[in-house]
Design a protein around this motif. Structure first.
Motif, PDB file in Angstrom:
ATOM      1  N   GLY A  38      40.867  43.075  44.347  1.00 51.68           N
ATOM      2  CA  GLY A  38      40.375  42.211  43.296  1.00 51.68           C
ATOM      3  C   GLY A  38      40.048  42.986  42.032  1.00 51.68           C
ATOM      4  N   PHE A  39      39.579  42.259  41.044  1.00 46.80           N
ATOM      5  CA  PHE A  39      39.232  42.830  39.760  1.00 46.80           C
ATOM      6  C   PHE A  39      37.875  42.296  39.340  1.00 46.80           C
ATOM      7  CE2 PHE A  39      39.323  42.614  35.067  1.00 46.80           C
ATOM      8  CZ  PHE A  39      39.439  43.962  34.806  1.00 46.80           C
ATOM      9  N   LEU A  40      36.920  43.194  39.156  1.00 45.60           N
ATOM     10  CA  LEU A  40      35.553  42.826  38.773  1.00 45.60           C
ATOM     11  C   LEU A  40      34.960  41.791  39.732  1.00 45.60           C
ATOM     12  CD1 LEU A  40      35.905  42.604  34.906  1.00 45.60           C
ATOM     13  CD2 LEU A  40      34.912  44.446  36.226  1.00 45.60           C
ATOM     14  N   CYS A  41      35.145  42.020  41.021  1.00 45.54           N
ATOM     15  CA  CYS A  41      34.609  41.172  42.092  1.00 45.54           C
ATOM     16  C   CYS A  41      35.281  39.803  42.163  1.00 45.54           C
ATOM     17  CB  CYS A  41      33.099  41.010  41.963  1.00 45.54           C
ATOM     18  SG  CYS A  41      32.213  42.562  42.129  1.00 45.54           S
TER      19      CYS A  41
END
Length: 63
Positions: A38-41
């Protein structure tokens, strides 16, 4: 003493895997929830990591 770590999507699934391999007499030491990817949660996958221990069942000789 046997100490092993299992990962799964839920705690119940990880404990079922541990019991299938080591038997019913295991003891839960730690449980840790993580998110991988993922990206930034956002958009990641959540997993659970459990560490279990199985005590030796052999009698100890105290001399």
């Amino acid at each position: 003493m046997i100490v092993k770590t299992y990962t799964a999507s839920t705690t119940e699934e990880a404990m079922a895997n541990a019991k299938a391999e080591l038997g019913q007499n295991i003891i839960l030491l730690t449980e840790r929830k993580q998110q991988i990817g993922g990206f930034l949660c956002f958009g990641g996958k959540k997993i659970v990591e459990v560490t279990v221990v199985l005590e030796d069942t052999y009698p100890k000789n105290n001399l």
